[in-house]
Design a protein around this motif. Structure first.
Motif, PDB file in Angstrom:
ATOM      1  N   TRP A 184      13.963   4.925   6.436  1.00 38.05           N
ATOM      2  CA  TRP A 184      15.218   5.301   5.782  1.00 38.05           C
ATOM      3  C   TRP A 184      15.685   6.685   6.218  1.00 38.05           C
ATOM      4  CZ3 TRP A 184      13.869   3.689   0.047  1.00 38.05           C
ATOM      5  CH2 TRP A 184      14.015   2.299  -0.079  1.00 38.05           C
ATOM      6  N   ALA A 185      14.742   7.593   6.412  1.00 41.77           N
ATOM      7  CA  ALA A 185      15.111   8.966   6.775  1.00 41.77           C
ATOM      8  C   ALA A 185      15.816   9.032   8.122  1.00 41.77           C
ATOM      9  CB  ALA A 185      13.870   9.856   6.789  1.00 41.77           C
ATOM     10  N   THR A 186      15.627   8.018   8.958  1.00 39.86           N
ATOM     11  CA  THR A 186      16.299   7.997  10.262  1.00 39.86           C
ATOM     12  C   THR A 186      17.711   7.441  10.170  1.00 39.86           C
ATOM     13  OG1 THR A 186      15.551   5.756  10.880  1.00 39.86           O
ATOM     14  CG2 THR A 186      14.056   7.604  11.351  1.00 39.86           C
ATOM     15  N   ARG A 187      18.076   6.897   9.028  1.00 40.73           N
ATOM     16  CA  ARG A 187      19.391   6.256   8.873  1.00 40.73           C
ATOM     17  C   ARG A 187      20.350   7.218   8.178  1.00 40.73           C
ATOM     18  NH1 ARG A 187      18.085   0.219   6.508  1.00 40.73           N
ATOM     19  NH2 ARG A 187      16.116  -0.189   7.597  1.00 40.73           N
ATOM     20  N   GLN A 188      21.081   7.965   8.933  1.00 40.05           N
ATOM     21  CA  GLN A 188      22.015   8.923   8.370  1.00 40.05           C
ATOM     22  C   GLN A 188      23.405   8.291   8.246  1.00 40.05           C
ATOM     23  OE1 GLN A 188      21.022  11.903   7.156  1.00 40.05           O
ATOM     24  NE2 GLN A 188      18.985  11.140   7.692  1.00 40.05           N
ATOM     25  N   PRO A 189      24.132   8.602   7.164  1.00 35.52           N
ATOM     26  CA  PRO A 189      25.477   8.036   7.003  1.00 35.52           C
ATOM     27  C   PRO A 189      26.372   8.360   8.191  1.00 35.52           C
ATOM     28  CG  PRO A 189      24.756   9.082   4.977  1.00 35.52           C
ATOM     29  CD  PRO A 189      23.738   9.439   6.020  1.00 35.52           C
ATOM     30  N   THR A 209       0.836  -1.194   0.000  1.00 34.10           N
ATOM     31  CA  THR A 209       0.000   0.000   0.000  1.00 34.10           C
ATOM     32  C   THR A 209       0.875   1.249   0.000  1.00 34.10           C
ATOM     33  OG1 THR A 209      -0.077   0.167   2.410  1.00 34.10           O
ATOM     34  CG2 THR A 209      -1.729  -1.248   1.343  1.00 34.10           C
ATOM     35  N   VAL A 210       0.247   2.371  -0.306  1.00 35.25           N
ATOM     36  CA  VAL A 210       0.953   3.650  -0.246  1.00 35.25           C
ATOM     37  C   VAL A 210       1.528   3.867   1.149  1.00 35.25           C
ATOM     38  CG1 VAL A 210       0.663   6.151  -0.358  1.00 35.25           C
ATOM     39  CG2 VAL A 210      -0.410   4.700  -2.087  1.00 35.25           C
ATOM     40  N   SER A 211       0.753   3.530   2.160  1.00 37.70           N
ATOM     41  CA  SER A 211       1.195   3.717   3.542  1.00 37.70           C
ATOM     42  C   SER A 211       2.414   2.858   3.855  1.00 37.70           C
ATOM     43  CB  SER A 211       0.054   3.371   4.503  1.00 37.70           C
ATOM     44  OG  SER A 211       0.490   3.414   5.847  1.00 37.70           O
ATOM     45  N   GLU A 212       2.422   1.621   3.389  1.00 44.12           N
ATOM     46  CA  GLU A 212       3.563   0.744   3.664  1.00 44.12           C
ATOM     47  C   GLU A 212       4.834   1.271   3.008  1.00 44.12           C
ATOM     48  OE1 GLU A 212       1.968  -3.767   4.265  1.00 44.12           O
ATOM     49  OE2 GLU A 212       1.667  -2.909   2.264  1.00 44.12           O
ATOM     50  N   ILE A 213       4.715   1.749   1.784  1.00 47.65           N
ATOM     51  CA  ILE A 213       5.883   2.301   1.099  1.00 47.65           C
ATOM     52  C   ILE A 213       6.368   3.562   1.812  1.00 47.65           C
ATOM     53  CG2 ILE A 213       6.672   3.343  -1.062  1.00 47.65           C
ATOM     54  CD1 ILE A 213       4.696   1.426  -2.490  1.00 47.65           C
ATOM     55  N   ALA A 214       5.431   4.389   2.251  1.00 49.85           N
ATOM     56  CA  ALA A 214       5.801   5.615   2.968  1.00 49.85           C
ATOM     57  C   ALA A 214       6.512   5.291   4.277  1.00 49.85           C
ATOM     58  CB  ALA A 214       4.560   6.458   3.230  1.00 49.85           C
ATOM     59  N   ARG A 215       6.098   4.228   4.944  1.00 46.90           N
ATOM     60  CA  ARG A 215       6.750   3.850   6.202  1.00 46.90           C
ATOM     61  C   ARG A 215       8.192   3.408   5.974  1.00 46.90           C
ATOM     62  NH1 ARG A 215       3.215  -0.604   8.205  1.00 46.90           N
ATOM     63  NH2 ARG A 215       4.907  -0.892   9.712  1.00 46.90           N
ATOM     64  N   GLN A 261       7.309  -5.306   5.503  1.00 41.58           N
ATOM     65  CA  GLN A 261       8.235  -4.179   5.431  1.00 41.58           C
ATOM     66  C   GLN A 261       9.618  -4.639   4.971  1.00 41.58           C
ATOM     67  OE1 GLN A 261       7.854  -0.430   6.625  1.00 41.58           O
ATOM     68  NE2 GLN A 261       6.145  -1.247   5.448  1.00 41.58           N
ATOM     69  N   ALA A 262      10.017  -5.838   5.398  1.00 45.10           N
ATOM     70  CA  ALA A 262      11.348  -6.344   5.053  1.00 45.10           C
ATOM     71  C   ALA A 262      11.496  -6.587   3.559  1.00 45.10           C
ATOM     72  CB  ALA A 262      11.639  -7.626   5.833  1.00 45.10           C
ATOM     73  N   TRP A 263      10.463  -7.134   2.898  1.00 44.60           N
ATOM     74  CA  TRP A 263      10.638  -7.369   1.459  1.00 44.60           C
ATOM     75  C   TRP A 263      10.376  -6.111   0.642  1.00 44.60           C
ATOM     76  CZ3 TRP A 263       7.063  -6.603  -2.317  1.00 44.60           C
ATOM     77  CH2 TRP A 263       5.700  -6.732  -2.032  1.00 44.60           C
ATOM     78  N   ILE A 264       9.495  -5.245   1.120  1.00 43.14           N
ATOM     79  CA  ILE A 264       9.230  -4.010   0.368  1.00 43.14           C
ATOM     80  C   ILE A 264      10.487  -3.145   0.319  1.00 43.14           C
ATOM     81  CG2 ILE A 264       7.897  -1.863   0.335  1.00 43.14           C
ATOM     82  CD1 ILE A 264       5.594  -3.495   1.673  1.00 43.14           C
ATOM     83  N   ARG A 265      11.172  -2.993   1.459  1.00 46.28           N
ATOM     84  CA  ARG A 265      12.342  -2.107   1.473  1.00 46.28           C
ATOM     85  C   ARG A 265      13.528  -2.695   0.724  1.00 46.28           C
ATOM     86  NH1 ARG A 265      12.112  -3.272   7.189  1.00 46.28           N
ATOM     87  NH2 ARG A 265      13.715  -4.782   7.806  1.00 46.28           N
TER      88      ARG A 265
END
Length: 486
Positions: A49-54, A38-44, A270-274
């Motif tokens: 990802w946004a929390t994972r900074q190099p 779903t759109v929501s799952e992709i957004a999550r 979530q694991a396979w979508i990402r």
């Protein structure tokens, strides 16, 4: 529904997956696991990802040597999530210190680590236009895997393997670390190349990290819900086949955990979508994809789905290209004509904005400020943003532009814009040392309009205060050469 409609072929492929993973146990029915996201799952996923900074802490050059052709290789390391991660850097063949060179991130395939010198052998398949002589190769090993070198032995990265997930984090961190510590890396010219599992890493890296401007995808997976993947899972679950390749990735990353109650259905989805790049096509840069039609390890439908998702966004040649090889298998040597397509595509990075000037001088914190950009230099698109990375944090940056270059000592560094330069604008430098300033190419200030006319080469540079530097009270980024396009 915007993202799902943009990636409609990707979703359609997922929705067609009705293969049961088990005729013997209802727990092994994978249809609910692989329902279309779903759109929501992709957004999550994007929120995560946004929390994972190099991470760039603890950078070290562990060893230096040369390959059989005399080209310099370094083994480097940095800390990623508390673990030391190793990678290799191959220098350009004609490297001369103080000059800017592009960077190509080389993402290896397989599930068992990388041999540094061997991973650079793809250069032998290229016609020799730009990559060998003018690009650094940055070669990550990924967490829990080994980096093997002929000149310095074997190095093993800490942590547990996390295929096409946390290894993307490791790659982003390695790129940030080497860019911060090798000032001759032009931060405006960065591409990624990936093979098989590494192609998935390269695509996901590009979808998450806007430093990547071009991607070459060689038979990478793009959607772990496709029927070909579920067929392999069926063999593993119902026929006792030993997990291998993409089937092993899916089985060990989320299927086994879900079937055994370690992961919830939501966590497994979530694991396979990402790990499925096609659902994030709307933030990918230009990409060139290659797949052999005789590939029995990663089905060509993965590339077909990716190209469909990109096409639904209105993206096609020359930025997005796809090539299928009737006799090609799962290896670059079987893709006849590959090199003549790949290298000109990568060398197009040379045509965009690029760094010039050097050697530069570090500021008082020991870092070199590197010019960068986002968007394009097109007046019609009018989306150009000038950036400079690794500046002195929490101060103000001024931008000057000229129609010619210079290399003159000034302050604690070097002035790279020539006579007649004008102030283009100003902006804040944030706590990470990043300067950002949008440039209105469509309606420029009259004082700089002649520098920003179509066909004009504009030379830009950021200057900032450098308090505490005994060499001077201000310093500079290197310069950025920008060809203004209609």
């Amino acid at each position: 529904m915007a993202l799902l409609s943009n990636s409609f072929l990707c979703v359609a492929a997922a929705s067609l997956c009705t293969i049961s993973a088990s005729a013997h146990s209802p727990r092994a029915d994978l249809s609910v696991l692989f329902d279309a996201p779903t759109v929501s799952e992709i957004a999550r996923v994007r929120t995560d990802w946004a929390t994972r900074q190099p991470e760039v802490a603890g950078y070290r050059v562990e060893a230096s040597g040369t390959d059989a052709g005399g080209v310099r290789f370094d083994v480097v390391s940095h800390i990623s999530e508390g673990q030391r991660h190793y990678g290799a850097v191959r220098y350009p063949r004609n490297y001369a210190a103080g000059q800017p060179y592009g960077t190509l991130v080389v993402c290896h395939g397989g599930l068992n680590g990388v041999a540094a010198e061997e991973s650079a052998n793809f250069l032998l398949s290229l016609p020799g236009i730009c990559v060998d002589e003018n690009y650094f190769l940055v070669i990550p090993s990924y967490r829990g895997e080994q980096l093997v070198t002929q000149f310095a032995g074997t190095w093993v990265s800490g942590g547990s393997p996390s295929w096409a997930d946390r290894d993307v984090d490791d790659t982003a961190s390695l790129l940030a670390a080497v860019q911060m510590n090798i000032p001759d890396m032009d931060q405006a010219r960065v591409g990624a190349w990936g093979i098989s599992r590494g192609a998935a890493v390269a695509m996901l890296l590009a979808a998450r990290d806007d430093r990547i401007r071009r991607v070459v995808d060689l038979f990478g997976w793009t959607d772990l819900s496709l029927p070909s993947v579920q067929s392999q899972l069926d063999l593993i679950l119902n026929q006792g086949v030993q997990p291998a390749g993409i089937g092993r990735v899916a089985y060990e990353s989320f299927v086994f955990g879900w079937l055994n109650g370690v992961l919830s259905l939501d966590e497994a989805r979530q694991a396979w979508i990402r790990r499925s790049p096609c659902y994030f096509a709307n933030t990918m840069p230009p990409i060139q994809a290659h797949h052999g039609l005789q590939d029995t390890q990663i089905d060509p439908s993965h590339t077909q789905v990716l190209l469909g998702a990109l096409s639904s966004l209105g993206l096609g040649p020359p930025d997005v290209e796809g090539f299928f090889y009737p006799n090609g298998a799962h290896g670059i040597n079987s893709l006849v004509g590959l090199g003549d397509r790949v290298e000109p595509y990568l060398c197009a990075l040379e045509d965009g904005p690029r760094a010039y000037c050097g050697p530069m001088a570090p500021h008082a914190l020991g870092l070199y400020a590197g010019a960068d950009y986002r968007g394009s230099s097109s007046i019609t698109r009018n989306d150009f943003e000038l950036r400079a990375n690794n500046c002195r944090p929490n101060t103000v940056g001024l931008v000057f532009v000229s129609s010619n270059t210079a290399y003159v000592p000034a302050g604690a560094g070097f002035l790279c814009v020539g006579a007649g330069s004008q102030r283009l604008g100003a902006g804040l430098i944030d706590a990470a040392g990043t300067f950002r300033m949008s440039v209105d190419l469509a309606n420029p200030n009259p004082n700089v309009a002649n520098f920003l006319a179509p066909g004009q080469k504009a030379f830009m540079q950021v200057v900032f205060r450098d308090v505490g530097n005994p060499m001077g009270s201000f310093n500079f980024s290197n310069g950025l050469q920008v060809l203004i396009e209609p």
